[in-house]
Design an enzyme around this catalytic site. Structure first.
Site, PDB file in Angstrom:
ATOM      1  N   LYS A  76      50.044 -14.308  -4.125  1.00  0.00           N
ATOM      2  CA  LYS A  76      49.031 -14.113  -3.087  1.00  0.00           C
ATOM      3  C   LYS A  76      48.311 -15.430  -2.845  1.00  0.00           C
ATOM      4  O   LYS A  76      47.473 -15.846  -3.638  1.00  0.00           O
ATOM      5  CB  LYS A  76      48.010 -13.043  -3.458  1.00  0.00           C
ATOM      6  N   GLY A  80      37.457 -14.742 -11.986  1.00  0.00           N
ATOM      7  CA  GLY A  80      38.270 -14.706 -13.193  1.00  0.00           C
ATOM      8  C   GLY A  80      37.878 -13.552 -14.104  1.00  0.00           C
ATOM      9  O   GLY A  80      38.739 -12.893 -14.713  1.00  0.00           O
ATOM     10  N   GLU A  84      42.680 -20.492 -14.780  1.00  0.00           N
ATOM     11  CA  GLU A  84      42.209 -21.870 -14.590  1.00  0.00           C
ATOM     12  C   GLU A  84      41.035 -21.757 -13.636  1.00  0.00           C
ATOM     13  O   GLU A  84      41.212 -21.491 -12.454  1.00  0.00           O
ATOM     14  CB  GLU A  84      43.333 -22.749 -14.024  1.00  0.00           C
ATOM     15  N   CYS A 126      38.597 -28.709  -8.655  1.00  0.00           N
ATOM     16  CA  CYS A 126      37.888 -28.125  -9.792  1.00  0.00           C
ATOM     17  C   CYS A 126      37.546 -29.153 -10.859  1.00  0.00           C
ATOM     18  O   CYS A 126      36.650 -28.933 -11.670  1.00  0.00           O
ATOM     19  CB  CYS A 126      38.708 -26.986 -10.394  1.00  0.00           C
ATOM     20  N   GLU A 166      28.919 -25.577 -10.079  1.00  0.00           N
ATOM     21  CA  GLU A 166      30.034 -26.191  -9.361  1.00  0.00           C
ATOM     22  C   GLU A 166      29.798 -26.077  -7.861  1.00  0.00           C
ATOM     23  O   GLU A 166      29.692 -24.976  -7.319  1.00  0.00           O
ATOM     24  CB  GLU A 166      31.349 -25.509  -9.729  1.00  0.00           C
TER      25      GLU A 166
END
Length: 502
Positions: free
Chosen positions: A193, A251, A269, A303, A400
């Site tokens: 996906k 996640g 990840e 990232c 982030e």
């Protein structure tokens, strides 16, 4: 067929191709979503609609998993020799190289990535990643075990089964093959996906996989949204493993869904807030260039971006002055322009998020050294932004941002900077700039992160394992270790002749 000038260079005109593939790819065929729904994929250069793409949902995931399960349980791919799988993967890689320009254009249109980098780095790198794992496909070996009793045993390393890959939008081609390549080499079948923001190149790769000879059902691509199609992958009872790259928040949801369903294995990840540590003995010009690269490459949508820049007090003032000068030369604009260094953020949502963080930094009292504003009257362009006087407890330093925003901070001692660098919930990467080998060894062994780059940044390679500590996830991409994520270990034990076990 539209034309777009490449940075005013009349010698090279980019031909924008017709979008050929917009349907779901299930069991070797392009098909409409069962619901008939479609969604728009948007050009971040101007906000225009590129194409309408099939919107896959749970029912479409069910169909694709059924195809992948049939291909795994009864098909040729897991039962082929590694040599034969490798031969088909090599053909797949060749087809990518033959279509490199069109694929690079698709990622530029969809994600705002620099066309020049896509054509020379991202797409050829995807092909090389396939070749790397193709080379490993016929070298997957078990072990012979020396038992302590009158028995003999050996291990088999077998493909784990049907894999669900959930791909982010920031590096659509690279991460597609970071996941698909080792899974193919191991003999797995899969459902992929791609991110709803960047579906086009994934569908093109599905087409090329068919041409390469990958059997029907082995590689299925379902375009759609994370909350529907992605959630269906994570919770599906007939998927044996999920590999996810994205935010820590999502996640968690992937892990929860995997645990509630069939306890499938999960590799994550996730995000990062990586430190870049620059010591007094560093070459100043090199250090500034690395800091700009670490923060503004791919518009900061990486990232591992080194967005917490710690500079030792002996060179801090000089560093700030030079960074302010050099960032003025950083060119933002149309990613098809070969002279441009930074294109638009990948989506309006991400654009708004980055702008909100910049405003937050101002409110928290950080000093805006450079940038901080949008560029142009259309599209999702943001100036490369540098804050000084940032503090470790500020939101712009802790969270982030995933955009072109650098936070500059001063430090005195090695002990201090190690503690501050580790004071984060993330642990994906770190950079060190120094000419002192002893200092390099001490700091690199002290930083809790999955990869440490010394006097360089973004030092990725197919042979170098990549993954994080702490809330940056677990499991490793790249390298031969990555194959273990797609293999099960089976032990076969038999008694020796005339042993009491007969």
């Amino acid at each position: 067929m539209a034309n777009l000038s490449n940075g005013g260079d009349t010698k090279h005109i980019i031909q924008i191709p017709e979008i050929k593939f917009t349907k779901l790819f299930i069991n070797g065929q392009f098909v409409d979503a069962i619901s008939g729904k479609t969604f728009e994929t948007i050009d971040p250069r101007n906000g225009d609609v590129i194409a309408r793409v099939a919107e896959g949902d749970k029912e479409d995931i069910d169909l694709s998993v059924k195809a992948a399960r049939e291909a795994f349980d009864h098909g040729r791919w897991p039962r082929m020799s590694g040599f034969d799988r490798a031969r088909i993967m090599m053909k797949f890689a060749d087809l990518i190289n033959e279509n490199v320009e069109e694929l690079a254009i698709l990622d530029t249109l969809d994600a705002g990535k620099l066309f020049s980098m896509g054509k020379t780095v991202d797409i050829p790198g995807a092909a090389n990643m396939l070749r790397y794992y193709a080379g490993a496909a016929d070298k997957i070996h078990g072990e012979t075990l020396k038992m302590s009793r009158e028995m003999q045993a050996y291990t088999l390393r077998e493909p784990i089964g049907v894999v669900g890959h959930i791909i982010p939008w920031n590096v659509p081609s690279g991460i597609f093959f970071m996941k698909v390549s080792p899974a193919l080499a191991a003999g797995c079948t899969m459902v992929v996906k791609p991110a709803e923001q960047t579906p086009l190149s994934a569908l093109y790769y599905a087409h090329l996989s068919k041409l390469a000879g990958i059997p029907d059902g082995v590689l299925n691509v379902i375009t759609g949204f994370g909350s529907t199609a992605g959630a269906a992958i994570s919770s599906h009872m007939d998927i044996d493993k999920v590999s996810f790259t994205g935010s820590a928040e999502v996640g968690r949801l992937v892990m929860q869904a995997a645990a509630r369903s069939n306890l499938k294995t999960v590799a994550l990840e996730l995000g990062g807030k990586s430190p870049l540590i620059i010591f007094n003995d560093a070459d100043l010009d090199q250090a500034v260039e690395l800091a700009l690269l670490a923060n503004f490459l791919n518009k900061g949508e990486l990232c591992v971006s080194g967005s917490r820049v710690y500079v030792q007090e002996g060179i801090y003032d000089k560093f700030v002055k030079l960074a302010a000068e050099k960032v003025k030369m950083w060119r933002v604009g149309d990613p098809f322009d070969s002279q441009v260094q930074q294109g638009p953020q990948a989506s309006k949502e991400q654009f708004d998020k980055v702008i909100s963080y910049i405003e937050q930094g101002k409110r928290e009292g950080a000093t805006l050294l450079a940038g901080g504003k949008t560029c142009g009257d259309k599209g999702y362009y943001i100036e490369p932004t540098i804050f000084t006087d940032a503090k470790d407890d500020m939101v712009i330093v802790k969270e982030e941002i995933f955009g072109p925003v650098m936070s500059l901070m001063k430090f005195k001692t090695v002990e201090e900077v190690i503690e501050r660098a580790n004071n984060t919930k993330y642990g994906l990467a770190a950079g060190i700039v120094t000419n002192d080998l002893n200092l390099t060894n001490r700091v690199s062994r002290s930083i809790r992160a999955g990869v440490i780059w010394v006097n360089c940044y973004y030092g990725f390679d197919n042979d170098c394992p990549f993954g994080g500590y702490k809330m940056s996830g677990f499991g490793r991409e790249l390298g031969l270790h990555c194959l273990d994520q797609y293999l099960q270990v089976k032990c076969v034990v038999t008694p020796l002749y005339n042993s009491p076990w007969l």
